[in-house]
Design a protein around this motif. Structure first.
Motif, short mmCIF file in Angstrom:
data_model
loop_
_atom_site.label_atom_id
_atom_site.label_comp_id
_atom_site.label_asym_id
_atom_site.label_seq_id
_atom_site.Cartn_x
_atom_site.Cartn_y
_atom_site.Cartn_z
N SER A 192 8.13 20.63 -63.71
CA SER A 192 9.23 20.25 -64.42
C SER A 192 9.05 18.37 -64.68
CB SER A 192 10.25 20.50 -65.24
OG SER A 192 10.75 21.83 -65.00
N THR A 193 9.28 17.94 -63.32
CA THR A 193 9.73 16.90 -63.23
C THR A 193 8.32 16.09 -63.12
OG1 THR A 193 8.96 16.21 -60.47
CG2 THR A 193 11.41 17.05 -61.05
N VAL A 194 7.13 16.48 -63.15
CA VAL A 194 5.52 15.93 -63.43
C VAL A 194 5.58 15.41 -64.79
CG1 VAL A 194 3.13 15.98 -63.26
CG2 VAL A 194 4.61 16.86 -61.30
N PHE A 195 6.23 16.48 -65.96
CA PHE A 195 5.77 17.09 -67.47
C PHE A 195 6.87 15.48 -66.71
CE2 PHE A 195 5.02 21.52 -66.95
CZ PHE A 195 4.26 21.27 -65.92
N GLU A 196 7.72 15.36 -67.02
CA GLU A 196 8.55 14.07 -67.88
C GLU A 196 8.80 12.96 -67.30
OE1 GLU A 196 12.01 12.41 -68.36
OE2 GLU A 196 11.40 14.37 -69.03
N PHE A 197 7.61 12.56 -66.02
CA PHE A 197 6.49 11.49 -65.71
C PHE A 197 6.02 10.98 -66.08
CE2 PHE A 197 3.02 9.64 -63.08
CZ PHE A 197 3.79 8.21 -63.05
N LEU A 198 4.75 12.16 -66.92
CA LEU A 198 3.62 12.10 -67.70
C LEU A 198 4.60 11.65 -69.07
CD1 LEU A 198 1.45 14.98 -67.03
CD2 LEU A 198 0.79 12.72 -66.03
N ARG A 199 5.47 11.96 -69.91
CA ARG A 199 5.98 12.24 -71.04
C ARG A 199 6.49 10.29 -71.00
NH1 ARG A 199 7.65 17.42 -70.71
NH2 ARG A 199 9.79 16.80 -70.34
N HIS A 200 7.67 9.91 -70.10
CA HIS A 200 7.91 8.69 -70.33
C HIS A 200 7.58 8.62 -68.20
CE1 HIS A 200 10.28 10.42 -73.23
NE2 HIS A 200 10.58 11.50 -72.51
N PRO A 201 6.75 7.45 -68.25
CA PRO A 201 6.48 6.82 -66.69
C PRO A 201 7.01 6.10 -66.21
CG PRO A 201 4.58 6.45 -68.45
CD PRO A 201 5.56 7.71 -69.10
N GLN A 202 7.89 4.50 -67.40
CA GLN A 202 7.99 3.86 -67.21
C GLN A 202 9.11 3.79 -67.20
OE1 GLN A 202 6.14 0.91 -67.15
NE2 GLN A 202 4.56 1.77 -67.37
N VAL A 203 10.07 5.09 -67.31
CA VAL A 203 11.77 4.96 -67.59
C VAL A 203 12.20 6.18 -66.97
CG1 VAL A 203 12.13 4.01 -69.08
CG2 VAL A 203 11.51 6.35 -69.37
N ALA A 209 11.07 16.29 -56.56
CA ALA A 209 10.71 16.07 -57.56
C ALA A 209 9.52 14.93 -57.22
CB ALA A 209 11.44 14.68 -58.29
N TYR A 210 8.23 14.85 -57.85
CA TYR A 210 6.96 13.97 -58.77
C TYR A 210 7.54 13.45 -57.59
CZ TYR A 210 2.73 13.10 -59.77
OH TYR A 210 1.04 12.71 -60.40
N ASP A 211 7.46 12.02 -57.18
CA ASP A 211 7.28 10.65 -56.88
C ASP A 211 6.01 9.97 -56.37
OD1 ASP A 211 9.03 8.17 -56.55
OD2 ASP A 211 9.88 9.32 -55.16
N GLY A 212 6.16 8.56 -55.78
CA GLY A 212 4.99 8.20 -55.61
C GLY A 212 3.36 7.59 -56.28
N VAL A 227 3.93 14.08 -48.22
CA VAL A 227 4.56 13.34 -48.00
C VAL A 227 5.23 12.25 -49.18
CG1 VAL A 227 2.75 13.59 -45.97
CG2 VAL A 227 2.59 13.51 -49.01
N LEU A 228 4.90 12.93 -50.24
CA LEU A 228 5.19 12.10 -52.07
C LEU A 228 6.54 11.83 -52.03
CD1 LEU A 228 2.25 13.57 -52.85
CD2 LEU A 228 3.69 13.42 -54.76
N ARG A 229 7.50 12.94 -50.92
CA ARG A 229 9.25 12.11 -50.86
C ARG A 229 9.07 10.69 -50.52
NH1 ARG A 229 13.61 15.84 -48.79
NH2 ARG A 229 15.79 14.34 -49.60
N ARG A 230 9.68 9.89 -51.09
CA ARG A 230 10.39 9.20 -50.26
C ARG A 230 11.32 8.92 -49.06
NH1 ARG A 230 13.15 5.07 -55.95
NH2 ARG A 230 11.01 6.28 -57.32
#
Length: 358
Positions: free
Chosen positions: A175-186, A144-147, A222-225
């Motif tokens: 798909s996870t990037v798109f989700e982040f861009l749609r709802h970044p706060q949650v 998943a997109y992170d950081g 490197v993006l992964r926690r």
């Protein structure tokens, strides 16, 4: 270099605008002087760096005689001067920027604020090199997109991501990037990845769970926690051989699912076929990883037997030979360039031997 790029880009801007206006007027579109909206994007030569760090390096370098620090300071000065120079470019140019690094573990509003202090009123698009694997072509980044700071979207003109050259496989992390861009706060990386896998894999809960486990174990960008990676390692130590046997079973189920062309819609069948081809390096690496660890536990079990069979030494020797072979296979998958270096060294040694014999 920056001044040259400014002159070239501004001249290009002026000529293309004039040409577009002329063609627009000749075609009868709109009044004199009007022109269709055009967008202009520039990718800087130095497309990543930390604006705060460059200032700090300049100060520290004055009091530090270490050669490495001096080289770092000179590069920081060069970058900062370049960034100042290109900011003289026509304000119509939007800049692409990668963040603190070419592939950045984290990007915060603090970093963007530093950039905006230098590039005042300049529109900037974040070119985020995820899930691109150009620097590790045999490793597929499916996690998943992170950081990324949730407030980034409000400070930037836009965010562009850079996929792998495997379109269907790239859809998983994208798909996870798109989700982040749609709802970044949650946004929740783990839940987003689980949802993406379920949706892309036909709603099959078991297969989605299997793929999630495989992705969690596979090498990541490197993006992964780091905390997530640590949890996986703890589970491997805690469960031992059982972990790898179950992972191998999940791997086989995932491969069998993708190979089944009889179930699902036409679009799903096409996706499964594409994924079965695109994920070959992913499956090969995990297969070698599971087999290597299972063999290691097998050797430990043989050595710990209280009543050892007559052929115990033969079994141990065979297992150790297999372990060595699997380790070499895994190393070749993770570092394919290293094998080419070994081959070149062998060729050079052979040529030297032939030359000596002549």
């Amino acid at each position: 270099m920056g001044d040259i790029q400014v002159r070239v880009c501004d001249e290009l801007f002026k000529r293309l605008i004039a040409g577009a206006k002329e063609r627009h007027e000749k075609s009868g579109g709109g009044g004199a002087g009007t022109v269709p909206r055009l967008s202009w994007y520039f990718g800087p030569t130095y497309s990543y760096g930390d604006f705060q760090d460059t200032s700090n390096n300049n100060t520290n370098n004055n009091n530090n005689n270490d050669n490495k620090q001096q080289r770092g300071g000179k590069l920081a000065n060069k970058k900062m001067q370049y960034w100042r120079d290109i900011n003289k470019m026509n304000a119509g140019w939007t800049f692409y920027f990668n963040g603190p690094q070419a592939v950045s573990p984290t990007i915060t509003t603090h970093h963007i604020s530093g950039m905006q202090q230098l590039w005042k009123k300049r529109k900037v698009v974040l070119w985020d090199n995820f899930p691109s694997n150009d620097y590790k072509p045999q490793t597929l980044f499916l996690h998943a997109y992170d950081g990324r700071d949730p407030a980034l979207k409000d400070q930037l003109e836009g965010i562009v991501v850079n996929p792998m050259d495997r379109p269907e496989a790239s859809l998983i992390p994208l798909s996870t990037v798109f989700e982040f861009l749609r709802h970044p706060q949650v946004y929740n990386p783990e839940q987003s990845l689980k949802s993406a896998l379920k949706e892309l894999l036909g709603g099959d809960e078991q297969i989605a769970t299997d793929f999630f486990a495989l992705i969690a174990t596979a090498p990541s960008s490197v993006l992964r926690r780091k905390a997530d990676i640590t949890e996986v390692r703890k589970a491997q130590i805690r469960e031992g051989r059982k972990y790898f046997l179950e992972l191998k079973a999940a791997l086989e189920r995932a491969q069998a699912y993708l190979a089944d062309s009889a179930e699902g819609s036409a679009r799903l069948i096409a996706r499964k076929k594409a994924l079965s081809q695109e994920l070959v390096p992913f499956f090969a690496l995990l297969t070698a990883f599971c087999d290597m660890n299972s063999t290691q536990y097998e050797i430990q079990e043989l050595l710990s037997l209280t009543q050892q069979p007559d052929n115990i030494q033969e079994q141990i020797h065979k297992a150790r030979m297999q372990l060595g072979s699997l380790q070499q296979q895994l190393e070749a998958l993770l570092q394919p360039v290293r094998q080419a270096k070994v081959l070149r060294a062998q060729v050079d040694a052979n040529n030297a031997l032939i030359a000596a014999s002549n």
